[in-house]
Design a protein around this motif. Sequence first.
Motif, PDB file in Angstrom:
ATOM      1  N   ASP A  44       0.810  -1.219   0.000  1.00 17.77           N
ATOM      2  CA  ASP A  44       0.000   0.000   0.000  1.00 17.77           C
ATOM      3  C   ASP A  44       0.847   1.274   0.000  1.00 17.77           C
ATOM      4  O   ASP A  44       0.322   2.365  -0.168  1.00 17.77           O
ATOM      5  N   GLY A 164      -9.732  -3.822  -0.429  1.00 16.85           N
ATOM      6  CA  GLY A 164      -9.888  -2.705   0.496  1.00 16.85           C
ATOM      7  C   GLY A 164      -9.785  -3.139   1.947  1.00 16.85           C
ATOM      8  O   GLY A 164      -9.248  -2.414   2.783  1.00 16.85           O
ATOM      9  N   MET A 165     -10.276  -4.339   2.255  1.00 22.58           N
ATOM     10  CA  MET A 165     -10.210  -4.826   3.632  1.00 22.58           C
ATOM     11  C   MET A 165      -8.757  -5.028   4.050  1.00 22.58           C
ATOM     12  O   MET A 165      -8.375  -4.695   5.170  1.00 22.58           O
ATOM     13  N   LEU A 167      -6.202  -3.394   2.896  1.00 23.23           N
ATOM     14  CA  LEU A 167      -5.623  -2.061   3.093  1.00 23.23           C
ATOM     15  C   LEU A 167      -5.990  -1.511   4.468  1.00 23.23           C
ATOM     16  O   LEU A 167      -5.158  -0.923   5.155  1.00 23.23           O
ATOM     17  N   MET A 168      -7.264  -1.691   4.875  1.00 22.52           N
ATOM     18  CA  MET A 168      -7.687  -1.210   6.193  1.00 22.52           C
ATOM     19  C   MET A 168      -7.001  -1.988   7.315  1.00 22.52           C
ATOM     20  O   MET A 168      -6.521  -1.403   8.284  1.00 22.52           O
ATOM     21  N   LEU A 169      -6.946  -3.315   7.176  1.00 22.29           N
ATOM     22  CA  LEU A 169      -6.300  -4.132   8.207  1.00 22.29           C
ATOM     23  C   LEU A 169      -4.811  -3.810   8.317  1.00 22.29           C
ATOM     24  O   LEU A 169      -4.233  -3.877   9.400  1.00 22.29           O
ATOM     25  N   LYS A 171      -3.451  -1.069   8.322  1.00 24.27           N
ATOM     26  CA  LYS A 171      -3.239   0.143   9.108  1.00 24.27           C
ATOM     27  C   LYS A 171      -3.400  -0.081  10.613  1.00 24.27           C
ATOM     28  O   LYS A 171      -3.124   0.808  11.402  1.00 24.27           O
ATOM     29  N   LEU A 172      -3.825  -1.278  11.002  1.00 21.68           N
ATOM     30  CA  LEU A 172      -3.973  -1.573  12.433  1.00 21.68           C
ATOM     31  C   LEU A 172      -2.606  -1.644  13.102  1.00 21.68           C
ATOM     32  O   LEU A 172      -1.609  -2.012  12.478  1.00 21.68           O
TER      33      LEU A 172
END
Length: 196
Positions: A44, A164-165, A167-169, A171-172
Amino acid sequence: MNEPLSLDADQARERLAELTVVDVRTPGEYASGHVPGALNVPLDRLGRAVPELREAAARGGLLVVCQSGGRSADACARLAAHGVAAIDLAGGTSGWAARGHGLDRPVGAPAKPVWAMDRQVRLVAGSLVLLGLALGLLVHPAFQLLSAGVAGGLVFSALTDTCGMALMLGKLPYNRAAKNGGPTLDATLARLRQEA
C-alpha cells in the motif's frame, strides 16, 4: 539477456547477492520472518518508493516477495507500469521456507508472529458474514445486508484484484512497523538511497 519474470526459491537463493530484495507484506508480516536481506516496502506504500526501487532495479535487479506470490505479482505489475523491471519470487516466503531456506527477523520483533494478511482478511470477512446472518435471524432481517455487503466486497475484490479490507487491516497497530521491531518506510527508503 532478458530477466525472467519470476524465480523459484532455489534460483533466487543462488542470485541473492546480486539482487535487491523487497518484501511487500505489512511490517507485522515482515517482522514474522522474511527472506534474508529483504527490505520492507508494504504494497500500500509502493508508489512512494518507485524512485528508489527504479534505482535499485538499475543496479542489479529487483526481486519482489510477499507471503505466497499474489501481492508480489501485483507489485511487479505496478512497478512495470512505472517502467521498473522487477522479478517475482514464485511461492513467496512460504515457498522459500518450504525449500528449507532460513528466514530473518528484525531485532526486537515479537515472539508471536502476525497472521498473514490473507488469513486476517478471511477471518474478518467470515466473521462479518456470520454476524450479519446471526443478527438477521435473531434481531432483524435487515442485518443480513451486512453479509450481502461483505459478499459484494469479495466479488469486487476478485474482479479488480484489489482488497480494500486488506488495506484497512494493514493500518492496524499490530501490522505497523513501530509495534513489530521492523524498520519504517522512511528508514527503508534511506537504506535504498545509501546503496546507490
